[in-house]
Design a protein around this motif. Structure first.
Motif, PDB file in Angstrom:
ATOM      1  N   GLY A   1       0.853  -1.180   0.000  1.00 45.08           N
ATOM      2  CA  GLY A   1       0.000   0.000   0.000  1.00 45.08           C
ATOM      3  C   GLY A   1       0.886   1.226   0.000  1.00 45.08           C
ATOM      4  N   ILE A   2       0.570   2.192  -0.848  1.00 47.38           N
ATOM      5  CA  ILE A   2       1.351   3.432  -0.912  1.00 47.38           C
ATOM      6  C   ILE A   2       0.468   4.600  -0.508  1.00 47.38           C
ATOM      7  CG2 ILE A   2       2.499   5.081  -2.439  1.00 47.38           C
ATOM      8  CD1 ILE A   2       3.701   2.831  -3.965  1.00 47.38           C
ATOM      9  N   ASP A   3       0.901   5.302   0.520  1.00 51.04           N
ATOM     10  CA  ASP A   3       0.260   6.538   0.948  1.00 51.04           C
ATOM     11  C   ASP A   3       1.097   7.691   0.419  1.00 51.04           C
ATOM     12  OD1 ASP A   3      -1.045   8.613   2.214  1.00 51.04           O
ATOM     13  OD2 ASP A   3      -0.168   8.213   4.193  1.00 51.04           O
ATOM     14  N   PHE A   4       0.728   8.184  -0.762  1.00 54.21           N
ATOM     15  CA  PHE A   4       1.400   9.349  -1.347  1.00 54.21           C
ATOM     16  C   PHE A   4       0.707  10.579  -0.800  1.00 54.21           C
ATOM     17  CE2 PHE A   4       1.455  12.279  -5.209  1.00 54.21           C
ATOM     18  CZ  PHE A   4       2.664  12.867  -4.862  1.00 54.21           C
ATOM     19  N   GLY A   5       1.314  11.207   0.191  1.00 55.91           N
ATOM     20  CA  GLY A   5       0.664  12.299   0.889  1.00 55.91           C
ATOM     21  C   GLY A   5       1.136  13.665   0.417  1.00 55.91           C
ATOM     22  N   THR A   6       0.361  14.686   0.748  1.00 52.00           N
ATOM     23  CA  THR A   6       0.746  16.048   0.407  1.00 52.00           C
ATOM     24  C   THR A   6       2.021  16.441   1.135  1.00 52.00           C
ATOM     25  OG1 THR A   6      -1.589  16.631   0.128  1.00 52.00           O
ATOM     26  CG2 THR A   6      -0.039  18.451   0.357  1.00 52.00           C
ATOM     27  N   SER A   7       2.135  16.059   2.408  1.00 55.82           N
ATOM     28  CA  SER A   7       3.297  16.426   3.210  1.00 55.82           C
ATOM     29  C   SER A   7       4.272  15.275   3.408  1.00 55.82           C
ATOM     30  CB  SER A   7       2.842  16.945   4.579  1.00 55.82           C
ATOM     31  OG  SER A   7       2.008  18.072   4.443  1.00 55.82           O
ATOM     32  N   ASN A   8       3.752  14.068   3.681  1.00 58.87           N
ATOM     33  CA  ASN A   8       4.585  12.899   3.948  1.00 58.87           C
ATOM     34  C   ASN A   8       4.023  11.684   3.227  1.00 58.87           C
ATOM     35  OD1 ASN A   8       6.544  13.793   6.273  1.00 58.87           O
ATOM     36  ND2 ASN A   8       4.537  14.594   6.843  1.00 58.87           N
ATOM     37  N   SER A   9       4.896  10.732   2.922  1.00 59.80           N
ATOM     38  CA  SER A   9       4.479   9.505   2.240  1.00 59.80           C
ATOM     39  C   SER A   9       5.042   8.294   2.964  1.00 59.80           C
ATOM     40  CB  SER A   9       4.973   9.510   0.786  1.00 59.80           C
ATOM     41  OG  SER A   9       4.370  10.557   0.046  1.00 59.80           O
ATOM     42  N   SER A  10       4.388   7.142   2.734  1.00 55.01           N
ATOM     43  CA  SER A  10       4.868   5.898   3.332  1.00 55.01           C
ATOM     44  C   SER A  10       4.447   4.727   2.454  1.00 55.01           C
ATOM     45  CB  SER A  10       4.314   5.711   4.756  1.00 55.01           C
ATOM     46  OG  SER A  10       2.905   5.567   4.737  1.00 55.01           O
ATOM     47  N   VAL A  11       5.110   3.571   2.682  1.00 59.07           N
ATOM     48  CA  VAL A  11       4.780   2.331   1.985  1.00 59.07           C
ATOM     49  C   VAL A  11       4.698   1.222   3.029  1.00 59.07           C
ATOM     50  CG1 VAL A  11       5.432   0.669   0.209  1.00 59.07           C
ATOM     51  CG2 VAL A  11       6.100   3.060  -0.032  1.00 59.07           C
ATOM     52  N   ALA A  12       3.661   0.400   2.939  1.00 58.77           N
ATOM     53  CA  ALA A  12       3.559  -0.770   3.821  1.00 58.77           C
ATOM     54  C   ALA A  12       3.445  -2.024   2.969  1.00 58.77           C
ATOM     55  CB  ALA A  12       2.360  -0.639   4.754  1.00 58.77           C
ATOM     56  N   LEU A  13       4.068  -3.087   3.444  1.00 55.94           N
ATOM     57  CA  LEU A  13       4.129  -4.348   2.711  1.00 55.94           C
ATOM     58  C   LEU A  13       3.139  -5.358   3.264  1.00 55.94           C
ATOM     59  CD1 LEU A  13       8.028  -4.698   2.739  1.00 55.94           C
ATOM     60  CD2 LEU A  13       6.625  -3.701   0.912  1.00 55.94           C
ATOM     61  N   ALA A  14       2.526  -6.128   2.368  1.00 52.20           N
ATOM     62  CA  ALA A  14       1.692  -7.268   2.751  1.00 52.20           C
ATOM     63  C   ALA A  14       2.345  -8.512   2.158  1.00 52.20           C
ATOM     64  CB  ALA A  14       0.270  -7.100   2.234  1.00 52.20           C
ATOM     65  N   THR A  15       3.041  -9.277   2.995  1.00 55.86           N
ATOM     66  CA  THR A  15       3.764 -10.470   2.559  1.00 55.86           C
ATOM     67  C   THR A  15       3.327 -11.649   3.432  1.00 55.86           C
ATOM     68  OG1 THR A  15       5.607 -10.149   4.095  1.00 55.86           O
ATOM     69  CG2 THR A  15       5.749  -9.007   1.966  1.00 55.86           C
ATOM     70  N   PRO A  16       3.742 -12.868   3.120  1.00 53.36           N
ATOM     71  CA  PRO A  16       3.379 -14.007   3.971  1.00 53.36           C
ATOM     72  C   PRO A  16       3.822 -13.827   5.423  1.00 53.36           C
ATOM     73  CG  PRO A  16       4.207 -14.794   1.869  1.00 53.36           C
ATOM     74  CD  PRO A  16       4.428 -13.308   1.886  1.00 53.36           C
ATOM     75  N   GLU A  17       4.825 -12.977   5.639  1.00 55.44           N
ATOM     76  CA  GLU A  17       5.296 -12.740   7.013  1.00 55.44           C
ATOM     77  C   GLU A  17       4.414 -11.764   7.776  1.00 55.44           C
ATOM     78  OE1 GLU A  17       7.566 -12.444   4.283  1.00 55.44           O
ATOM     79  OE2 GLU A  17       7.867 -14.597   4.625  1.00 55.44           O
ATOM     80  N   GLY A  18       3.519 -11.066   7.066  1.00 61.51           N
ATOM     81  CA  GLY A  18       2.622 -10.139   7.745  1.00 61.51           C
ATOM     82  C   GLY A  18       2.625  -8.753   7.113  1.00 61.51           C
ATOM     83  N   ILE A  19       2.057  -7.799   7.842  1.00 59.54           N
ATOM     84  CA  ILE A  19       1.947  -6.408   7.392  1.00 59.54           C
ATOM     85  C   ILE A  19       2.999  -5.583   8.125  1.00 59.54           C
ATOM     86  CG2 ILE A  19       0.444  -4.389   7.205  1.00 59.54           C
ATOM     87  CD1 ILE A  19      -0.688  -6.690   5.632  1.00 59.54           C
ATOM     88  N   ARG A  20       3.769  -4.822   7.373  1.00 61.72           N
ATOM     89  CA  ARG A  20       4.768  -3.972   8.028  1.00 61.72           C
ATOM     90  C   ARG A  20       5.115  -2.789   7.140  1.00 61.72           C
ATOM     91  NH1 ARG A  20      10.104  -5.302   6.003  1.00 61.72           N
ATOM     92  NH2 ARG A  20      10.004  -7.132   4.629  1.00 61.72           N
ATOM     93  N   LEU A  21       5.548  -1.715   7.787  1.00 66.91           N
ATOM     94  CA  LEU A  21       6.009  -0.538   7.067  1.00 66.91           C
ATOM     95  C   LEU A  21       7.405  -0.787   6.516  1.00 66.91           C
ATOM     96  CD1 LEU A  21       4.785   2.084   9.646  1.00 66.91           C
ATOM     97  CD2 LEU A  21       4.015   2.006   7.271  1.00 66.91           C
ATOM     98  N   ALA A  22       7.648  -0.302   5.326  1.00 66.79           N
ATOM     99  CA  ALA A  22       8.979  -0.413   4.723  1.00 66.79           C
ATOM    100  C   ALA A  22       9.778   0.848   5.027  1.00 66.79           C
ATOM    101  CB  ALA A  22       8.862  -0.584   3.210  1.00 66.79           C
ATOM    102  N   PRO A  23      11.060   0.714   5.336  1.00 63.88           N
ATOM    103  CA  PRO A  23      11.880   1.920   5.478  1.00 63.88           C
ATOM    104  C   PRO A  23      11.989   2.605   4.117  1.00 63.88           C
ATOM    105  CG  PRO A  23      13.241  -0.059   5.629  1.00 63.88           C
ATOM    106  CD  PRO A  23      11.827  -0.519   5.585  1.00 63.88           C
ATOM    107  N   VAL A  24      11.725   3.904   4.077  1.00 62.88           N
ATOM    108  CA  VAL A  24      11.694   4.611   2.796  1.00 62.88           C
ATOM    109  C   VAL A  24      12.753   5.709   2.697  1.00 62.88           C
ATOM    110  CG1 VAL A  24       9.317   4.136   2.098  1.00 62.88           C
ATOM    111  CG2 VAL A  24       9.756   5.970   3.734  1.00 62.88           C
ATOM    112  N   GLU A  25      13.405   6.006   3.805  1.00 59.05           N
ATOM    113  CA  GLU A  25      14.532   6.951   3.773  1.00 59.05           C
ATOM    114  C   GLU A  25      15.444   6.605   4.943  1.00 59.05           C
ATOM    115  OE1 GLU A  25      15.569  11.682   3.202  1.00 59.05           O
ATOM    116  OE2 GLU A  25      13.584  11.125   3.910  1.00 59.05           O
ATOM    117  N   GLY A  26      16.518   5.901   4.661  1.00 57.76           N
ATOM    118  CA  GLY A  26      17.337   5.382   5.747  1.00 57.76           C
ATOM    119  C   GLY A  26      16.515   4.407   6.574  1.00 57.76           C
TER     120      GLY A  26
END
Length: 417
Positions: free
Chosen positions: A6-31
């Motif tokens: 899932g990609i949250d492309f925001g006006t101020s901030n953005s994030s990406v979260a992964l859905a894999t067999p291991e579960g749901i988690r946020l991906a590091p996107v800057e460092g």
């Protein structure tokens, strides 16, 4: 299962979260950070972009190049086709936004070890208020850019619904919730039935009672703060000439919006401002405007307004520094004056939330949970308004900047898994 994100492309901030067999988690996107400012810096030498905090740092280090923020607000508008000047070359906004999305996909691929093909993109309830055609165009533009960076299967979910999904996993029993997602550019609301028993339901249509949205967010708070309390110290609404005419207001309004600042840095605008300075009745303050235009420090001015807003979430008063304009130049700002400046915006946000309850066919007293997400819900006046509107509800406000991304990943698992 299909790995997805899932990609949250925001006006101020953005994030990406992964859905894999291991579960749901946020991906590091800057460092190691799991959120990234939605900002780019195009280097003057080669027009190669840098992203996020690094882009902000490049700009404030006064490196030669072009800094850009709040690009989401351009979607669906005529500016998408017009483009803008980037280091002397006209660049279409799709060529600006697409590299930012590609950077997010690259980070998601690296974190998952896969070439991800499936994504649910977040979207506001309304990209553009009261314009269904522009709204459809904005989603189509975002979908085309997602496909251009390598996603084969692209779906969308309203951001407040995604935020609800992120909170739902921690709920015991069913609750009727209002989600208030107040981002940089929009405020969106959803009334939805939530329960951890519903987490893996593929069709939530029957649980969603209503959606509303209004194009008001944290950037508008920054603008109101600037126009009311900062820009008067740069000559806003001062006068000039024998007839005591008011100085042109457009440069000030453009200086108060991230997406418009760059359009001010033209020879014509600087020349007109310099000419008006000779006739100004407040040369000291109006001269500060000329300094900002000549030195191209409008983004620094906006950043100071944003810092002031953030400081006032915990302090009653703040001395905002503007020494990049003039040595020893500070402006004292109080939370009370800031709240007065944003009062109209708060009223519009409250009206949109109330409309959502009305559309859902329930009374405010029926709402058991209010989920606050998005950075603008940090503002004390915003929180006080939701407590006033929904006195019977518990307030949940954890993971303000990442709950939409997480919820989009839950949705992608249900849609693609």
């Amino acid at each position: 299962m299909n790995a997805s994100c899932g990609i949250d492309f925001g006006t101020s901030n953005s994030s990406v979260a992964l859905a894999t067999p291991e579960g749901i988690r946020l991906a590091p996107v800057e460092g190691t950070y799991v959120t990234i400012p939605s900002a780019l810096f195009f280097h003057a030498k080669d027009n190669i972009p840098t992203y996020g905090r690094e882009a902000v740092a490049m700009f404030f280090a006064r490196r030669p190049g072009r800094f850009m923020r709040s690009l989401k607000r351009v979607l669906g508008t005529s500016l998408m086709k017009q483009g803008t000047m980037v280091n002397g070359k006209v660049m279409k906004f799709e060529k600006i936004i697409t590299p930012f999305l590609k950077n997010l996909k690259d980070k998601a691929d690296a974190a998952s070890g896969l070439d991800l093909q499936h994504v649910v993109m977040g979207r506001p309830v309304h990209f553009v208020d009261n314009d269904p055609d522009a709204d459809s165009r904005a989603q189509a533009e975002l979908k085309a850019m997602a496909e251009a960076v390598g996603f084969r299967y692209v779906d969308f979910q309203f951001e407040p619904i995604a935020a609800a999904f992120a909170h739902e996993v921690n709920l015991a029993g069913e609750k009727l919730a209002l989600v208030a997602d107040l981002g940089g550019g929009t405020s969106d609301f959803t009334v939805i039935r939530l329960s951890n028993a519903y987490v893996k339901k593929t069709d939530r249509t029957g649980d969603i009672l209503a959606n509303t949205g209004v194009r008001i967010g944290g950037n508008d708070f920054d603008k109101d703060l600037s126009l009311s309390l900062i820009l008067p110290e740069l000559g806003y609404r001062s006068t000039y000439g024998e007839k005591h005419l008011e100085v042109p207001l457009k440069p000030y309004h453009d200086l108060a919006e991230w997406s418009k600042v760059n359009f001010l840095y033209t020879t014509k605008t600087v020349a007109q401002t310099r000419q008006l300075l000779y006739q100004s009745h407040d040369k000291k303050r109006f001269g500060r405007l000329l300094t900002v235009l000549e030195q191209e420090t409008g983004h620094a001015l906006l950043a100071s307004a944003e810092e002031t807003k953030i400081a006032l979430t915990s302090a009653a008063t703040y001395q905002a520094p503007f020494e990049f304009i003039e040595s020893g130049f500070f402006i004292d700002v109080s939370r009370q004056l800031f709240e007065e400046a944003i009062r109209t915006e708060i009223e519009k946000i409250a009206q949109a939330a109330t409309q959502c309850i009305h559309d859902a066919g329930v009374g405010a007293e029926a709402i058991e949970l209010v989920i606050l997400t998005g950075g603008s819900t940090e503002v004390p006046r915003v929180q006080a308004e939701f407590r006033r509107l929904f006195p019977n509800a518990a307030l949940a406000d954890e993971n303000k900047l990442s709950s939409v991304g997480l919820g989009l990943a839950y949705d992608s698992r249900n849609k693609f898994g």
